[in-house]
Design a protein around this motif. Structure first.
Motif, PDB file in Angstrom:
ATOM      1  N   PRO A 183       0.775  -1.386  -0.112  1.00  0.00           N
ATOM      2  CA  PRO A 183      -0.197  -0.118  -0.015  1.00  0.00           C
ATOM      3  C   PRO A 183       0.441   2.022  -0.020  1.00  0.00           C
ATOM      4  CG  PRO A 183      -0.144  -1.068   2.533  1.00  0.00           C
ATOM      5  CD  PRO A 183       1.059  -1.345   1.044  1.00  0.00           C
ATOM      6  N   HIS A 184       2.114   1.001   0.484  1.00  0.00           N
ATOM      7  CA  HIS A 184       2.953   2.325  -0.109  1.00  0.00           C
ATOM      8  C   HIS A 184       3.677   3.040  -1.769  1.00  0.00           C
ATOM      9  CE1 HIS A 184       2.737   1.256   4.397  1.00  0.00           C
ATOM     10  NE2 HIS A 184       3.191  -0.084   4.039  1.00  0.00           N
ATOM     11  N   HIS A 244       8.309  -0.137  -2.503  1.00  0.00           N
ATOM     12  CA  HIS A 244       7.609   0.620  -1.442  1.00  0.00           C
ATOM     13  C   HIS A 244       7.493   0.663  -0.012  1.00  0.00           C
ATOM     14  CE1 HIS A 244       5.171   0.234  -5.485  1.00  0.00           C
ATOM     15  NE2 HIS A 244       6.573  -0.050  -5.694  1.00  0.00           N
ATOM     16  N   ARG A 245       8.351   1.592   0.649  1.00  0.00           N
ATOM     17  CA  ARG A 245       8.076   1.435   2.031  1.00  0.00           C
ATOM     18  C   ARG A 245       7.471   2.463   2.690  1.00  0.00           C
ATOM     19  NH1 ARG A 245      10.250  -2.180   3.576  1.00  0.00           N
ATOM     20  NH2 ARG A 245      10.986  -1.463   5.496  1.00  0.00           N
ATOM     21  N   ALA A 246       7.109   2.262   3.618  1.00  0.00           N
ATOM     22  CA  ALA A 246       6.026   3.638   4.416  1.00  0.00           C
ATOM     23  C   ALA A 246       7.070   4.971   4.511  1.00  0.00           C
ATOM     24  CB  ALA A 246       6.167   2.316   5.845  1.00  0.00           C
ATOM     25  N   GLU A 301      11.295  12.693  -2.290  1.00  0.00           N
ATOM     26  CA  GLU A 301      10.544  11.072  -3.584  1.00  0.00           C
ATOM     27  C   GLU A 301      11.837  10.030  -2.707  1.00  0.00           C
ATOM     28  OE1 GLU A 301       8.683  11.474  -5.580  1.00  0.00           O
ATOM     29  OE2 GLU A 301       8.316  13.237  -4.990  1.00  0.00           O
ATOM     30  N   ILE A 302      12.282   9.725  -1.763  1.00  0.00           N
ATOM     31  CA  ILE A 302      13.307   8.200  -1.229  1.00  0.00           C
ATOM     32  C   ILE A 302      13.326   7.782   0.208  1.00  0.00           C
ATOM     33  CG2 ILE A 302      14.714   9.227  -3.170  1.00  0.00           C
ATOM     34  CD1 ILE A 302      16.441  10.027  -0.932  1.00  0.00           C
ATOM     35  N   CYS A 303      13.329   6.906  -0.072  1.00  0.00           N
ATOM     36  CA  CYS A 303      12.671   6.256   1.726  1.00  0.00           C
ATOM     37  C   CYS A 303      13.780   6.459   2.387  1.00  0.00           C
ATOM     38  CB  CYS A 303      12.466   4.753   1.603  1.00  0.00           C
ATOM     39  SG  CYS A 303      14.456   3.741   0.598  1.00  0.00           S
ATOM     40  N   GLY A 304      13.523   5.373   3.997  1.00  0.00           N
ATOM     41  CA  GLY A 304      15.122   6.341   4.581  1.00  0.00           C
ATOM     42  C   GLY A 304      15.844   5.548   4.698  1.00  0.00           C
ATOM     43  N   ARG A 305      16.239   4.325   4.410  1.00  0.00           N
ATOM     44  CA  ARG A 305      17.324   3.370   3.616  1.00  0.00           C
ATOM     45  C   ARG A 305      18.391   4.433   3.109  1.00  0.00           C
ATOM     46  NH1 ARG A 305      18.331  -0.843   0.423  1.00  0.00           N
ATOM     47  NH2 ARG A 305      16.246  -1.079  -1.897  1.00  0.00           N
TER      48      ARG A 305
END
Length: 249
Positions: free
Chosen positions: A208-209, A218-220, A230-234
């Motif tokens: 859903p992310h 696809h990350r929360a 536009e980018i994820c935590g990692r």
């Protein structure tokens, strides 16, 4: 150091050593067709469809000086040198060209003056091979179920999927040993392991992310850093922080 390399990289080296041993036996018997068949299967199935497929994420996203990336590069260095030398007796001109391209900027003689490559010898190599062979069987089951969901039009790539894996006994402990790296082996955005009785079961659902524009997971936490929406935590950690922690894959 070999002990610092990721487990999947040590497995790849152990696989390569096993293939090299088989091919050298074929060569001593002048059995070139089975030797080339063994190498072709190794390149297409063991490397292309498994190891390199998983490796792409680490090579593309990890910091260039991180242990994660250097471990992968070390394994690729040894595998490449071993393969070119094994191919040289049959694909002579191609191997010679590849050898020279591999050493651009460095003085090197013909590949036919070289000896067979000495591969690093991981501790408990056979146990490592047995463990990862079983993980590959489980991964193949997961990939079939992911493909069914993709065929139904619910997802695009496997990274748009999330997995819930229900396992018991040896399979549970095997999968649990990979910790959060399990999702990288399955090439999905989330893989949650549940201890449950009965046969192995894998449930696939669309994530859903939001999709990270850098790693495509696809990350929360995509957009959690307002400076990098536009980018994820990692990816933020890999680009601007200390880098993500990975140990197995």
């Amino acid at each position: 150091a070999l002990a610092e390399m990721f487990e999947i990289d040590r497995y790849a080296l152990a696989m390569t050593a096993s293939v090299q041993a088989d091919v050298l036996v074929n060569f001593t018997r002048y059995e070139f067709q089975p030797a080339m068949s063994r190498l072709q299967i190794f390149c297409s199935e063991d490397l292309g469809a498994f190891y390199l497929d998983i490796l792409k994420d680490r090579l593309y996203t990890a910091d260039k000086n991180s242990v994660a990336r250097r471990s992968a590069q070390t394994a690729i260095h040894h595998i490449t040198h071993a393969l070119i030398k094994l191919l040289a007796p049959v694909t002579s001109f191609t191997a010679e060209e590849a050898w020279k391209d591999l050493h651009i900027g460095h003085e090197t003689e013909s590949i036919f003056t070289e000896l067979i490559h000495t591969l690093p010898d991981p501790a408990n190599a056979q146990a490592l091979i047995d463990k990862w062979n079983r993980l590959r069987e489980i991964r193949a089951q997961a990939m079939r179920q992911i493909e069914a969901v993709r065929t139904n039009g619910e997802i695009g790539s496997s990274l748009a999927a999330e997995l819930d894996v229900y396992a018991s006994g040896d399979d549970y402990h095997l999968l649990a040993s990979l910790e959060d790296d399990l999702r990288f082996v399955f090439i999905v955005s989330r893989a949650t392991l549940h201890e449950a009785p009965g046969d192995l079961r894998i449930a696939v659902s669309p994530s859903p992310h939001k999709k990270c524009e850098r790693c495509w997971h696809h990350r929360a936490d995509v957009g959690a850093d307002p400076e990098h929406p536009e980018i994820c935590g990692r990816c933020v950690d890999n680009l601007f922080g200390l880098g993500e922690l990975r140990h197995h894959a």
